[in-house]
Design a protein around this motif. Structure first.
Motif, PDB file in Angstrom:
ATOM      1  N   GLY A  62       0.974   7.550   1.359  1.00 15.36           N
ATOM      2  CA  GLY A  62       1.065   6.100   1.522  1.00 15.36           C
ATOM      3  C   GLY A  62       0.882   5.661   2.965  1.00 15.36           C
ATOM      4  O   GLY A  62       0.187   4.679   3.253  1.00 15.36           O
ATOM      5  N   VAL A  63       1.494   6.407   3.875  1.00 13.28           N
ATOM      6  CA  VAL A  63       1.399   6.076   5.307  1.00 13.28           C
ATOM      7  C   VAL A  63      -0.025   6.266   5.815  1.00 13.28           C
ATOM      8  O   VAL A  63      -0.546   5.433   6.568  1.00 13.28           O
ATOM      9  N   LEU A  64      -0.682   7.347   5.390  1.00  8.86           N
ATOM     10  CA  LEU A  64      -2.056   7.615   5.842  1.00  8.86           C
ATOM     11  C   LEU A  64      -3.022   6.535   5.365  1.00  8.86           C
ATOM     12  O   LEU A  64      -3.885   6.078   6.128  1.00  8.86           O
TER      13      LEU A  64
ATOM     14  N   VAL B  21       0.840  -1.200   0.000  1.00  7.76           N
ATOM     15  CA  VAL B  21       0.000   0.000   0.000  1.00  7.76           C
ATOM     16  C   VAL B  21       0.874   1.248   0.000  1.00  7.76           C
ATOM     17  O   VAL B  21       0.671   2.182  -0.804  1.00  7.76           O
ATOM     18  N   GLY B  22       1.863   1.285   0.897  1.00  7.41           N
ATOM     19  CA  GLY B  22       2.765   2.428   0.940  1.00  7.41           C
ATOM     20  C   GLY B  22       3.509   2.617  -0.366  1.00  7.41           C
ATOM     21  O   GLY B  22       3.637   3.741  -0.875  1.00  7.41           O
ATOM     22  N   ALA B  23       3.995   1.516  -0.929  1.00  9.93           N
ATOM     23  CA  ALA B  23       4.772   1.574  -2.171  1.00  9.93           C
ATOM     24  C   ALA B  23       3.926   2.092  -3.329  1.00  9.93           C
ATOM     25  O   ALA B  23       4.336   3.012  -4.056  1.00  9.93           O
ATOM     26  N   TYR B  24       2.743   1.501  -3.520  1.00  7.28           N
ATOM     27  CA  TYR B  24       1.934   1.851  -4.680  1.00  7.28           C
ATOM     28  C   TYR B  24       1.281   3.223  -4.557  1.00  7.28           C
ATOM     29  O   TYR B  24       1.236   3.980  -5.534  1.00  7.28           O
TER      30      TYR B  24
ATOM     31  N   ILE C 159       2.245   1.435   9.817  1.00  8.26           N
ATOM     32  CA  ILE C 159       2.923   2.678   9.444  1.00  8.26           C
ATOM     33  C   ILE C 159       4.386   2.411   9.093  1.00  8.26           C
ATOM     34  O   ILE C 159       4.904   2.890   8.085  1.00  8.26           O
ATOM     35  N   PHE C 160       5.048   1.623   9.936  1.00  7.69           N
ATOM     36  CA  PHE C 160       6.453   1.284   9.666  1.00  7.69           C
ATOM     37  C   PHE C 160       6.570   0.519   8.342  1.00  7.69           C
ATOM     38  O   PHE C 160       7.487   0.765   7.548  1.00  7.69           O
ATOM     39  N   ALA C 161       5.654  -0.418   8.115  1.00 11.34           N
ATOM     40  CA  ALA C 161       5.675  -1.194   6.870  1.00 11.34           C
ATOM     41  C   ALA C 161       5.455  -0.289   5.661  1.00 11.34           C
ATOM     42  O   ALA C 161       6.106  -0.453   4.617  1.00 11.34           O
TER      43      ALA C 161
ATOM     44  N   ALA D  77       8.575   1.688   4.876  1.00 11.70           N
ATOM     45  CA  ALA D  77       9.517   0.799   4.195  1.00 11.70           C
ATOM     46  C   ALA D  77       9.125   0.611   2.733  1.00 11.70           C
ATOM     47  O   ALA D  77       9.982   0.611   1.842  1.00 11.70           O
ATOM     48  N   GLY D  78       7.813   0.483   2.471  1.00  6.16           N
ATOM     49  CA  GLY D  78       7.331   0.328   1.102  1.00  6.16           C
ATOM     50  C   GLY D  78       7.609   1.543   0.236  1.00  6.16           C
ATOM     51  O   GLY D  78       7.997   1.421  -0.930  1.00  6.16           O
ATOM     52  N   VAL D  79       7.425   2.723   0.814  1.00 11.25           N
ATOM     53  CA  VAL D  79       7.699   3.967   0.078  1.00 11.25           C
ATOM     54  C   VAL D  79       9.181   4.034  -0.315  1.00 11.25           C
ATOM     55  O   VAL D  79       9.516   4.319  -1.473  1.00 11.25           O
ATOM     56  N   LEU D  80      10.051   3.779   0.650  1.00 14.00           N
ATOM     57  CA  LEU D  80      11.494   3.821   0.378  1.00 14.00           C
ATOM     58  C   LEU D  80      11.894   2.754  -0.641  1.00 14.00           C
ATOM     59  O   LEU D  80      12.735   2.993  -1.519  1.00 14.00           O
TER      60      LEU D  80
END
Length: 223
Positions: free
Chosen positions: A75-77, A52-55, A191-193, A196-199
């Protein structure tokens, strides 16, 4: 001389790449540690939150040209909101049942990414993500995640997490709202996951659903 310098530069880039990936995994595993290590809730949904964060951040950065930090926030929200919804439905479940639901969530996220292929690229992947994750950004977020987690653990919230881990019935008996604190741990883990996905997305510049399958969640839990 030129060949030696080129070789050293390539080695340096390779080592930096390894360190960046280690930092990304440290962030994700820190979230799992808060959830599993301190509340004894086992989740196989962290790869889903990472996806979710990545996409979400990749779409925001690539299609809408949103600045990196704002795309990360998006992404975090989204991951946090999803964790709140899932938590309200599932956190009353115990043992293997909660684990199965989170496993199902991770697979649903992956299937939905493949289904909405016009926005996400589907099974072929999402490309063209700008390179934003560098050595120092990865280090900063990894150190920051450890510092934040350590402060949480040594606060009253962390003590309540540990009380739930040791004996949930006794924790309830002394007035701890166990559902509230399990929800908090679950959301923090998501949130941490997502971070990590965004990075991850902004380092590889390309993501596919297979990168966030059950093996990824298992890898985080085992680590």
């Amino acid at each position: 001389g030129q060949g030696v310098r080129t070789g050293a530069s390539m080695l340096s880039s390779y080592v930096q790449g390894i360190i960046i990936l280690v930092c990304i995994n440290v962030i994700a595993v820190t979230g799992v540690s808060l959830l599993t290590g301190f509340t004894s809730l086992f989740s196989f949904g962290n790869a889903g939150f990472m996806a979710v964060g990545a996409y979400v951040s990749a779409i925001a950065s690539t299609l809408f040209h949103v600045p990196f930090l704002l795309s990360m926030l998006a992404g975090v929200l989204v991951a946090a909101v999803l964790s709140l919804g899932i938590g309200k439905i599932t956190l009353h479940l115990r043992g293997d049942y909660f684990l199965i639901v989170t496993l199902g969530f991770g697979e649903v996220v992956r299937v939905l990414i493949e289904f909405f292929d016009k926005a996400t690229g589907g099974a072929r992947g999402f490309a063209g993500i700008p390179l934003k994750t560098n050595f120092w950004i990865a280090i900063a977020f990894a150190v920051g995640s450890i510092v934040v987690a350590a402060n949480i653990i040594h606060s009253k919230y962390g003590r309540n997490f540990m009380a739930i881990r040791e004996q949930e019935v006794a924790a309830k008996a002394v007035g701890i709202d166990t559902t509230k604190f399990k929800q908090m741990a679950f959301t923090l883990s998501a949130i941490f996951a997502a971070i990590a996905g965004v990075l991850f997305a902004h380092y590889y510049m390309y993501v596919t659903p297979k990168m966030f399958n059950l093996d990824k969640s298992s890898e985080f839990t085992i680590t």
